[in-house]
Design a protein around this motif. Structure first.
Motif, PDB file in Angstrom:
ATOM      1  N   UNK A   1     126.848  13.490  -1.412  1.00  0.00           N
ATOM      2  CA  UNK A   1     126.264  14.091  -2.390  1.00  0.00           C
ATOM      3  C   UNK A   1     126.788  15.483  -2.918  1.00  0.00           C
ATOM      4  N   UNK A   2     126.953  16.445  -1.893  1.00  0.00           N
ATOM      5  CA  UNK A   2     127.579  17.645  -2.258  1.00  0.00           C
ATOM      6  C   UNK A   2     128.956  17.503  -2.817  1.00  0.00           C
ATOM      7  N   UNK A   3     129.665  16.468  -2.088  1.00  0.00           N
ATOM      8  CA  UNK A   3     131.051  16.277  -2.511  1.00  0.00           C
ATOM      9  C   UNK A   3     131.109  15.812  -4.036  1.00  0.00           C
ATOM     10  N   UNK A   4     130.256  14.782  -4.332  1.00  0.00           N
ATOM     11  CA  UNK A   4     130.054  14.435  -5.757  1.00  0.00           C
ATOM     12  C   UNK A   4     129.738  15.658  -6.825  1.00  0.00           C
ATOM     13  N   UNK A   5     128.946  16.674  -6.250  1.00  0.00           N
ATOM     14  CA  UNK A   5     128.416  17.639  -7.130  1.00  0.00           C
ATOM     15  C   UNK A   5     129.664  18.491  -7.606  1.00  0.00           C
ATOM     16  N   UNK A   6     130.344  18.722  -6.319  1.00  0.00           N
ATOM     17  CA  UNK A   6     131.734  19.741  -6.288  1.00  0.00           C
ATOM     18  C   UNK A   6     132.532  19.077  -7.318  1.00  0.00           C
ATOM     19  N   UNK A   7     133.032  17.780  -7.162  1.00  0.00           N
ATOM     20  CA  UNK A   7     133.847  17.037  -7.748  1.00  0.00           C
ATOM     21  C   UNK A   7     133.449  16.868  -9.238  1.00  0.00           C
ATOM     22  N   UNK A   8     132.275  16.808  -9.446  1.00  0.00           N
ATOM     23  CA  UNK A   8     131.768  16.720 -10.974  1.00  0.00           C
ATOM     24  C   UNK A   8     132.094  18.295 -11.746  1.00  0.00           C
ATOM     25  N   UNK A   9     131.733  19.119 -11.004  1.00  0.00           N
ATOM     26  CA  UNK A   9     131.904  20.440 -11.502  1.00  0.00           C
ATOM     27  C   UNK A   9     133.208  20.804 -11.753  1.00  0.00           C
TER      28      UNK A   9
ATOM     29  N   UNK B   1     137.399  21.616 -19.477  1.00  0.00           N
ATOM     30  CA  UNK B   1     137.344  22.600 -20.340  1.00  0.00           C
ATOM     31  C   UNK B   1     138.316  23.726 -20.509  1.00  0.00           C
ATOM     32  N   UNK B   2     139.167  23.963 -19.405  1.00  0.00           N
ATOM     33  CA  UNK B   2     140.146  24.868 -19.241  1.00  0.00           C
ATOM     34  C   UNK B   2     141.575  24.085 -19.895  1.00  0.00           C
ATOM     35  N   UNK B   3     141.608  22.796 -19.854  1.00  0.00           N
ATOM     36  CA  UNK B   3     143.008  22.252 -20.510  1.00  0.00           C
ATOM     37  C   UNK B   3     142.642  22.366 -21.898  1.00  0.00           C
ATOM     38  N   UNK B   4     141.732  22.179 -22.524  1.00  0.00           N
ATOM     39  CA  UNK B   4     141.353  22.259 -23.898  1.00  0.00           C
ATOM     40  C   UNK B   4     141.565  23.636 -24.528  1.00  0.00           C
ATOM     41  N   UNK B   5     141.233  24.587 -23.628  1.00  0.00           N
ATOM     42  CA  UNK B   5     141.299  25.990 -24.240  1.00  0.00           C
ATOM     43  C   UNK B   5     142.710  26.321 -24.393  1.00  0.00           C
TER      44      UNK B   5
END
Length: 59
Positions: free
Chosen positions: A40-48, A55-59
Motif C-alpha cells: 500500500x505505501x509503495x503503491x501510493x509513493x509510486x502513484x505520486x 506534471x514536470x514532463x509537460x512543463x
C-alpha cells in the motif's frame, strides 16, 4: 525484474521465529500479509512519483 522470479521473504527475525512455530500454512499467510501491508505505501509513493513526473514532463 530478477527479484520477481525468486520467492519473496518479508519477515523480520521475530516474525520468522513466530512463523516457524506456527507451521507451513499459517507462515505463508503471515508472509503474504506482511507483503500486502508493504504494498500500500509503495503503491501510493509510486502513484505520486508518476504524477510528479508527468506534471514536470509537460512543463
Amino acid at each position: 525484474m530478477t527479484m520477481m522470479s525468486a520467492p519473496l521473504m518479508a519477515q523480520c527475525s521475530l516474525c520468522t521465529k513466530t512463523a516457524q512455530q506456527l507451521g507451513e500454512g499459517p507462515a505463508k499467510g503471515l508472509n503474504n500479509g506482511i507483503l500486502m501491508l508493504a504494498l500500500t505505501p509503495l503503491a501510493i509513493i509510486g502513484f505520486l512519483a508518476f504524477r510528479w513526473w508527468r506534471s514536470n514532463r509537460e512543463a
